[in-house]
Design a protein around this motif. Structure first.
Motif: not given
Length: 195
Positions: A89-96
């Protein structure tokens, strides 16, 4: 460089299309611009993509896949599901947000492309939900998560964190703290057997 039918492929076309979109923007760029940059006829592009919409959708889909490529590694981590979900989830929200910083032209174009590529966006959303579900199912098997309906739980987790993928959230000074609080709350909810 002249490309013939043998050396022209979808990857070459997508690379050229990204460059054309960066240069002209998604509204002004067209297949003729892509063909011109590759020194081929626009008919050569049509052998691979059935029009501008199909090509722009392919660019959007590839862009989304590339910004979330790290999540594949997270899914393979040798961690318990709660830790893996936190990392995912941390990566998911930071990717964009990372994309907006590292490739601002393509990010701005993605926002415009996404408005006309709803099928691609829905596919990406469903892919994200399925990856979250995979971690939740792992957690159920490990006895960490207690969820009756993993797919619905994955949808809820996706929706709760999707606020952080919106560009308006990128400059919030409390962003990291808010992400951590929401993700920890979600994980605690998945662990609670007294729902």
């Amino acid at each position: 460089m002249n490309l013939d039918k043998i050396s022209l492929d979808k990857e070459i076309i997508l690379n050229a299309t990204e460059e054309v979109i960066r240069r002209f923007g998604p509204e002004k760029a067209n297949i003729s611009d892509v063909a011109k940059s590759l020194k081929v006829s626009h008919a050569a592009i049509y052998r691979y993509y059935n029009g501008k919409t199909a090509l722009w959708n392919a660019v959007t889909e590839r862009w989304l896949t590339n910004i979330h490529v790290h999540s594949n590694d997270i899914l393979k981590e040798d961690n318990t599901a709660d830790i893996k979900l936190f990392h995912f989830l941390e990566d998911f929200v930071e990717a964009k947000r990372r994309s907006a910083i590292n490739d601002p032209e393509m990010f701005a174009n993605y926002i415009k492309l996404a408005q006309s590529s709803m099928e691609v966006i829905e596919k990406s959303k469903e892919d994200g939900i399925n990856r979250i579900k995979e971690i939740i199912v792992q957690g159920i098997k490990e006895g960490i998560f207690f969820v009756e309906f993993p797919h619905q739980a994955a949808i809820n987790v996706y929706l709760a964190t999707s606020v952080f993928i919106h560009p308006n959230s990128f400059e919030d000074p409390n962003r990291n703290q808010n992400i951590e609080s929401v993700v920890n709350l979600l994980i605690r909810g998945l662990k609670n057997p007294n729902k």
